[in-house]
Design a protein around this motif. Structure first.
Motif, mmCIF file in Angstrom:
data_model
loop_
_atom_site.group_PDB
_atom_site.id
_atom_site.type_symbol
_atom_site.label_atom_id
_atom_site.label_comp_id
_atom_site.label_asym_id
_atom_site.label_seq_id
_atom_site.Cartn_x
_atom_site.Cartn_y
_atom_site.Cartn_z
ATOM 1 N N GLN A 195 -5.281 -0.593 -8.870
ATOM 2 C CA GLN A 195 -4.475 0.678 -9.870
ATOM 3 C C GLN A 195 -4.551 2.374 -10.171
ATOM 4 N N GLU A 196 -5.787 2.470 -9.375
ATOM 5 C CA GLU A 196 -6.137 3.897 -8.997
ATOM 6 C C GLU A 196 -4.968 4.245 -7.257
ATOM 7 N N ALA A 197 -5.414 3.683 -6.988
ATOM 8 C CA ALA A 197 -4.697 4.438 -5.983
ATOM 9 C C ALA A 197 -3.732 3.650 -5.744
ATOM 10 N N TYR A 198 -2.761 3.490 -5.981
ATOM 11 C CA TYR A 198 -1.639 2.826 -6.027
ATOM 12 C C TYR A 198 -0.769 2.248 -6.359
ATOM 13 N N LEU A 199 -0.968 1.437 -7.472
ATOM 14 C CA LEU A 199 -0.007 1.060 -8.638
ATOM 15 C C LEU A 199 0.315 1.894 -10.189
ATOM 16 N N GLY A 200 -1.866 2.503 -10.075
ATOM 17 C CA GLY A 200 -1.178 3.751 -11.117
ATOM 18 C C GLY A 200 -1.770 2.870 -12.314
ATOM 19 N N LEU B 296 4.295 -13.520 6.241
ATOM 20 C CA LEU B 296 3.627 -12.311 6.164
ATOM 21 C C LEU B 296 4.611 -11.156 5.772
ATOM 22 N N PHE B 297 4.642 -10.324 4.360
ATOM 23 C CA PHE B 297 5.520 -9.625 4.363
ATOM 24 C C PHE B 297 4.904 -8.376 4.101
ATOM 25 N N THR B 298 5.669 -7.600 4.312
ATOM 26 C CA THR B 298 6.000 -6.252 3.648
ATOM 27 C C THR B 298 6.654 -5.487 2.204
ATOM 28 N N GLU B 299 6.220 -5.263 1.176
ATOM 29 C CA GLU B 299 7.346 -4.442 0.071
ATOM 30 C C GLU B 299 7.076 -3.547 0.210
ATOM 31 N N HIS B 300 8.029 -2.942 -1.006
ATOM 32 C CA HIS B 300 7.463 -1.620 -2.038
ATOM 33 C C HIS B 300 8.540 -2.629 -3.049
ATOM 34 N N SER B 301 9.055 -3.229 -2.550
ATOM 35 C CA SER B 301 9.199 -4.072 -4.867
ATOM 36 C C SER B 301 8.085 -4.558 -4.895
ATOM 37 N N MET B 302 7.739 -4.127 -6.427
ATOM 38 C CA MET B 302 6.125 -4.591 -6.808
ATOM 39 C C MET B 302 6.657 -5.985 -8.045
ATOM 40 N N ASP B 303 7.792 -6.446 -8.259
ATOM 41 C CA ASP B 303 9.021 -7.339 -8.413
ATOM 42 C C ASP B 303 8.749 -8.674 -8.108
ATOM 43 N N ARG C 248 -0.377 -14.624 -2.131
ATOM 44 C CA ARG C 248 -1.602 -13.702 -2.341
ATOM 45 C C ARG C 248 -1.107 -11.822 -1.705
ATOM 46 N N VAL C 249 -1.791 -10.756 -2.161
ATOM 47 C CA VAL C 249 -1.768 -9.688 -1.725
ATOM 48 C C VAL C 249 -3.004 -9.759 -1.273
ATOM 49 N N LEU C 250 -2.559 -8.670 -0.288
ATOM 50 C CA LEU C 250 -3.323 -7.597 0.809
ATOM 51 C C LEU C 250 -2.830 -6.156 0.044
ATOM 52 N N VAL C 251 -3.869 -4.974 -0.051
ATOM 53 C CA VAL C 251 -3.966 -3.850 0.115
ATOM 54 C C VAL C 251 -4.218 -2.580 0.692
ATOM 55 N N LEU C 252 -3.404 -2.117 1.740
ATOM 56 C CA LEU C 252 -4.205 -1.315 2.278
ATOM 57 C C LEU C 252 -4.347 0.273 2.208
ATOM 58 N N VAL C 253 -5.662 1.252 1.949
ATOM 59 C CA VAL C 253 -5.302 1.789 2.073
ATOM 60 C C VAL C 253 -6.058 3.072 2.947
ATOM 61 N N ARG C 254 -5.250 3.580 3.132
ATOM 62 C CA ARG C 254 -6.154 4.770 4.742
ATOM 63 C C ARG C 254 -6.595 4.041 5.522
ATOM 64 N N GLY C 255 -5.737 3.146 5.871
ATOM 65 C CA GLY C 255 -6.027 2.321 6.913
ATOM 66 C C GLY C 255 -6.984 0.826 6.609
ATOM 67 N N ARG C 256 -8.114 0.402 5.996
ATOM 68 C CA ARG C 256 -8.394 0.023 5.704
ATOM 69 C C ARG C 256 -7.995 -1.187 4.447
ATOM 70 N N LEU C 257 -8.523 -2.221 4.350
ATOM 71 C CA LEU C 257 -8.370 -2.993 3.307
ATOM 72 C C LEU C 257 -8.709 -3.345 2.145
ATOM 73 N N GLY D 138 0.842 -0.561 0.145
ATOM 74 C CA GLY D 138 0.173 -0.131 0.004
ATOM 75 C C GLY D 138 1.450 1.443 -0.512
ATOM 76 N N PRO D 139 0.060 2.421 -0.345
ATOM 77 C CA PRO D 139 1.206 3.622 -0.750
ATOM 78 C C PRO D 139 1.753 4.265 1.297
ATOM 79 N N ASN D 140 2.415 5.346 1.386
ATOM 80 C CA ASN D 140 2.620 5.409 2.601
ATOM 81 C C ASN D 140 1.690 5.849 3.596
ATOM 82 N N GLY D 141 1.772 5.793 4.675
ATOM 83 C CA GLY D 141 1.039 5.755 5.894
ATOM 84 C C GLY D 141 -0.100 5.098 5.106
ATOM 85 N N ALA D 142 -0.377 4.158 4.585
ATOM 86 C CA ALA D 142 -2.074 2.980 4.432
ATOM 87 C C ALA D 142 -2.169 2.484 5.679
#
Length: 274
Positions: A260-265, A220-227, A235-244, A57-61
């Motif tokens: 795509q809109e909230a994080y990946l582009g 369970l891992f957090t990661e910024h490298s999308m590759d 499986r992948v969990l996407v957090l945005v503004r504190g919610r799944l 998720g984005p920074n602050g998610a």
């Protein structure tokens, strides 16, 4: 179904017959606020034995807050974290570690003045509840077991080198061996490939995936490298503004318009992130 705790290594598509089981890790309704800011709001998910689950998720998610509540560094305001059916909420990190939860950190935690094998022996001393016997040389404790762990992570040949002389990617492998020393059922990895070159980070996480399968250990891992995320996670969990926001396979997450809109582009290409 998402969150059901199903996982069959090597299986594509819905599990059939004997693949459904209770999840190793079950997180429900996890919430935490700091002052007037709701950092995490009602997050829930499950993790099966042998499964690689990425939290992105984005920074602050709220990723770090969620991660630290699972590991016991933070206590949730609400919700529950259960490992094999037993609640971990309110237990200190040391007790959670004893229950079978290992952890690696964004900045590798090793003893630079000790050799590679002595670092792993120190982890074994701790696992055996003998860490207060520090005045006895670490070199005398379970060296063969330490070497076996180093062999598994590809560091046996460098066993007697000081950690201070290692390349950073090799330090990360030593840290992984140390995390495995007490035989965890669940491994938490916080930004495990931060600071690593693309080839190194993919190799490290591919190795972790192999070990998870062999040991039936959930990761369970957090990661910024999308590759890394889309190449190694089941499986992948996407957090945005504190919610799944979304949960699914890497393919489902890449194709999700909300993600795509909230994080990946728009037009996200995992190859371009390698």
């Amino acid at each position: 179904p998402a969150g059901a705790g199903w996982f069959c290594p090597g299986l594509v598509g819905p599990p059939q017959g004997g693949c459904m089981s209770a999840p190793l890790l079950q997180v429900t309704g996890l919430s935490r606020a700091f002052g007037g800011v709701q950092a995490v709001d009602g997050v829930g998910f499950s993790l099966a034995e042998g499964e690689m689950l990425a939290l992105i998720g984005p920074n602050g998610a709220g990723k770090s807050t969620t991660f630290n509540m699972v590991g016991g560094q933070l206590r949730p305001d609400a919700g529950d974290v259960r490992l094999a059916g037993e609640s971990l909420v309110g237990l200190p990190p040391r007790t959670i570690w004893r229950r079978g939860v290992g952890r690696t950190f964004q900045i590798a935690e090793t003893f630079r003045s000790l050799t590679v094998v002595e670092n792993v022996q120190m982890a074994l001393l701790s696992a055996d509840r003998r860490i207060l016997h520090w005045w006895r040389p670490a070199a005398a404790h379970r060296r063969a077991d330490a070497l076996a762990l180093l062999e598994r992570v590809g560091m046996h040949a460098q066993a007697d080198r000081p950690c201070s002389a290692l390349a950073y990617g090799d330090v990360k492998r030593v840290e992984l061996a140390m995390a495995l020393a007490h035989g965890p059922r669940l491994l938490l990895m916080d930004e495990p490939t931060a600071g690593m070159a693309p080839a190194e980070r993919l190799a490290l996480m591919a190795l972790t995936r192999q070990i998870a399968r062999e040991r039936r250990m959930g990761v369970l891992f957090t990661e910024h490298s999308m590759d890394v995320v889309f190449g190694q996670a089941d499986r992948v969990l996407v957090l945005v503004r504190g919610r799944l926001l979304a949960e699914g396979t890497p393919e489902q997450i890449q194709a999700d318009a909300r993600v795509q809109e909230a994080y990946l582009g728009a037009g996200f290409d995992v190859e371009a992130t390698a």
